[in-house]
Structure formats: structure tokens, C-alpha cells
Design an enzyme around this catalytic site. Structure first.
Site, PDB file in Angstrom:
ATOM      1  N   HIS A 136      -0.806  48.871  16.168  1.00 37.06           N
ATOM      2  CA  HIS A 136       0.432  48.174  15.800  1.00 37.06           C
ATOM      3  C   HIS A 136       1.501  49.173  15.367  1.00 37.06           C
ATOM      4  O   HIS A 136       2.661  49.091  15.799  1.00 37.06           O
ATOM      5  CB  HIS A 136       0.133  47.180  14.680  1.00 37.06           C
ATOM      6  CG  HIS A 136       1.334  46.454  14.170  1.00 37.06           C
ATOM      7  ND1 HIS A 136       1.779  45.260  14.708  1.00 37.06           N
ATOM      8  CD2 HIS A 136       2.196  46.744  13.153  1.00 37.06           C
ATOM      9  CE1 HIS A 136       2.852  44.855  14.045  1.00 37.06           C
ATOM     10  NE2 HIS A 136       3.123  45.742  13.094  1.00 37.06           N
ATOM     11  N   GLU A 137       1.130  50.141  14.527  1.00 40.59           N
ATOM     12  CA  GLU A 137       2.118  51.094  14.025  1.00 40.59           C
ATOM     13  C   GLU A 137       2.580  52.049  15.122  1.00 40.59           C
ATOM     14  O   GLU A 137       3.772  52.372  15.219  1.00 40.59           O
ATOM     15  CB  GLU A 137       1.535  51.884  12.841  1.00 40.59           C
ATOM     16  CG  GLU A 137       1.161  51.017  11.638  1.00 40.59           C
ATOM     17  CD  GLU A 137       2.301  50.155  11.125  1.00 40.59           C
ATOM     18  OE1 GLU A 137       3.472  50.527  11.315  1.00 40.59           O
ATOM     19  OE2 GLU A 137       2.025  49.102  10.542  1.00 40.59           O
ATOM     20  N   HIS A 157       5.178  50.350  17.218  1.00 42.22           N
ATOM     21  CA  HIS A 157       6.530  50.372  16.652  1.00 42.22           C
ATOM     22  C   HIS A 157       7.263  51.649  17.072  1.00 42.22           C
ATOM     23  O   HIS A 157       8.454  51.607  17.419  1.00 42.22           O
ATOM     24  CB  HIS A 157       6.467  50.313  15.125  1.00 42.22           C
ATOM     25  CG  HIS A 157       6.337  48.933  14.559  1.00 42.22           C
ATOM     26  ND1 HIS A 157       7.143  47.886  14.932  1.00 42.22           N
ATOM     27  CD2 HIS A 157       5.484  48.426  13.611  1.00 42.22           C
ATOM     28  CE1 HIS A 157       6.811  46.791  14.252  1.00 42.22           C
ATOM     29  NE2 HIS A 157       5.803  47.087  13.454  1.00 42.22           N
ATOM     30  N   GLU A 193       7.664  42.605  15.313  1.00 42.95           N
ATOM     31  CA  GLU A 193       6.283  42.561  14.854  1.00 42.95           C
ATOM     32  C   GLU A 193       5.370  41.953  15.921  1.00 42.95           C
ATOM     33  O   GLU A 193       4.257  42.442  16.155  1.00 42.95           O
ATOM     34  CB  GLU A 193       6.192  41.766  13.549  1.00 42.95           C
ATOM     35  CG  GLU A 193       6.915  42.392  12.377  1.00 42.95           C
ATOM     36  CD  GLU A 193       6.416  43.785  12.049  1.00 42.95           C
ATOM     37  OE1 GLU A 193       5.200  44.038  12.168  1.00 42.95           O
ATOM     38  OE2 GLU A 193       7.257  44.632  11.682  1.00 42.95           O
TER      39      GLU A 193
END
Length: 269
Positions: A134-135, A138, A195
């Protein structure tokens, strides 16, 4: 006033588009890597200097290992899909910081921090891979630069409105309505979309890195239990609700496995 706002938005939209390689969509971004990355790297180094960074432990080593595997998987995907060199300016770094906050974050250019407080929720290397994917996503999708771009437009429209409205009472009404409206109607949905996008991209690259994407929904079930059900309504939050994320991740996990199979990955850690 409407004409000024429209001209400003159209000008910025036309002159500041960049393609997201994972979605193929044009996104608003008028901060090039050459401008935003050095600032992000300096801020990251400053943060590390002011906090207790944990080195050499099993947890710290696992975070680095998982980060390297997932960023390498991202590079494989990008190269295979016509984006060689996309990551040339990225300087990946993965650090564990002693902090009880249940969180992890990423700065533009690949600078990632995990707090020790999230480790009881991740529970395993697979759980760390969910958060790491997820990070990393980003960073890959330039979400930091997009948020800055959107914020600049939000501020620019506010300034244009204040210049155009000469009556003080009407100006105050505009500022109040615009502040609430732009936040609830534009900025928060914009953040939630990032997100959601990071969840989906992260799921895909963690699978290519060899981690079972089915773990993602389970991690968010644990996050939901940890929160005790205390969360603002989704429309007032920067993040989708836990239930929304669990449903999305459950739906997307088989698709992530299909994408991983294109790279010869059919078994998972």
C-alpha cells in the site's frame, strides 16, 4: 468570479496532466520529481534524526526485506508494461521507528516508515507486505504530488473568489461555504480515491513479489477490531471505511493472483 475560477482550473488541468501507469488515467500533477523528491528526502532525513529508528532487529530486517521485494516487483511490472526507467529517481528506504502509533507512511520518492505500533496488527511477514504494498503504491502513483497539486488549486480558487467578491459579507459567506464544500466535496473524496487506488495497486505488486494477497482483507479485519468500531463516517474521512476496504480487497485478491501469474508467480508466502 465563476469565469476566473473556470479559467484557473482548466489551465491547470490542461498543463499539469501525467499518466498513472497502473491505471492508464490522466492525473493532476504539476510537481515534477526533480522538484518534489529533494524536499521529501530532506524532510525524511530530518524526521529520522528526530525519532528513534530501530536497526538490526528481526522486525527491522523484515521490513527492509519486504520493502525491497515489493519495490523490485513494482519495477518488474513497470518494465514489462512499457515504463522502463520510471523509478530512476526513486531512492527507496524502509525504516522502523519506535512509536506506539498504529501507522505507516510513505513520502514521495519511496521513503517509507513503519511504526512499531502497527506490528501487532500485521502479525507476520505477509501482514507487513500488505502495508508495504500500500505504501509503495502511494509512491508509485505520485499521490503526494497529486495532493499538493489539488491543494494548490483549492487555495488558488479561494484566492480568486476573494479577489472577485468585493462585498465583505458575501466574501465571508463564500469562504465559509467554499471551505466546507471543497473539503467534503472534493479534497476528502480525492484522498479516499488515493487510498483505494493504493490498496488495489499494492495488492497487485505484493502478489508479484510472492505474498498472498488474500492476507489483505484479514489484516483490515484486524485493523477494524483494533479500532473498536470507532471511526468517523466515511464521507468525513480521508480513508475508506474498514468495511469498504475489506470488501474491495476480498474482491481484488483473485485478480492480483492472476496478474502475478503473468510473471510466473503461482505460489505465495
Amino acid at each position: 468570479m465563476k469565469k476566473i475560477i473556470l479559467i484557473l482550473v482548466v489551465f491547470l488541468g490542461v498543463t499539469a496532466c501525467k499518466t498513472n501507469p497502473f491505471t492508464g488515467k490522466k492525473v493532476l500533477n504539476f510537481y515534477p520529481n526533480s522538484q518534489i523528491f529533494p524536499t521529501a528526502f530532506a524532510q525524511y532525513d530530518s524526521f529520522l534524526g528526530e525519532n528513534k529508528v530501530i536497526k538490526g532487529t528481526a522486525d527491522a530486517n523484515t521490513i527492509t526485506k519486504v520493502g525491497q521485494r515489493i519495490s523490485s516487483a513494482a519495477e518488474r511490472w513497470l518494465t514489462a508494461n512499457g515504463y522502463p526507467g520510471y523509478l530512476q529517481d526513486y531512492k527507496w528506504e524502509y525504516n522502523l521507528v519506535d512509536d506506539a502509533t498504529v501507522n505507516a507512511w510513505c513520502m514521495p520518492g519511496g521513503k517509507i516508515v513503519f511504526y512499531t505500533g502497527i506490528l501487532p496488527i500485521t502479525q507476520s511477514e505477509r501482514g507487513i507486505a500488505v502495508v508495504m504494498g500500500h505504501e509503495v503504491a502511494h509512491a508509485l502513483a505520485d499521490h503526494g504530488a497529486q495532493r499538493m497539486s489539488a491543494g494548490a488549486i483549492q487555495q488558488g480558487v479561494a484566492v480568486a473568489g476573494n479577489i472577485a467578491i468585493q462585498d465583505e459579507q458575501k466574501r465571508n459567506m463564500f469562504n465559509q461555504a467554499y471551505g466546507i464544500g471543497s473539503q467534503l466535496g472534493v479534497m476528502l473524496p480525492f484522498s479516499r480515491s488515493h487510498e483505494t487506488e493504493a490498496d488495489r495497486i499494492g495488492l497487485q505488486i505484493m502478489a508479484i513479489a510472492g505474498y498472498d494477497p488474500s492476507e489483505a482483507a484479514d489484516l483490515w479485519r484486524r485493523m477494524k477490531a483494533n479500532s473498536g468500531g470507532e471511526a468517523p463516517p466515511e464521507f468525513m474521512s480521508t480513508h475508506p471505511s474498514n468495511d469498504t476496504r475489506i470488501a474491495n480487497l476480498t474482491e481484488w485478491a483473485p485478480l492480483a493472483k492472476q496478474e502475478a501469474a503473468k510473471f510466473g508467480v503461482v505460489t505465495f508466502r
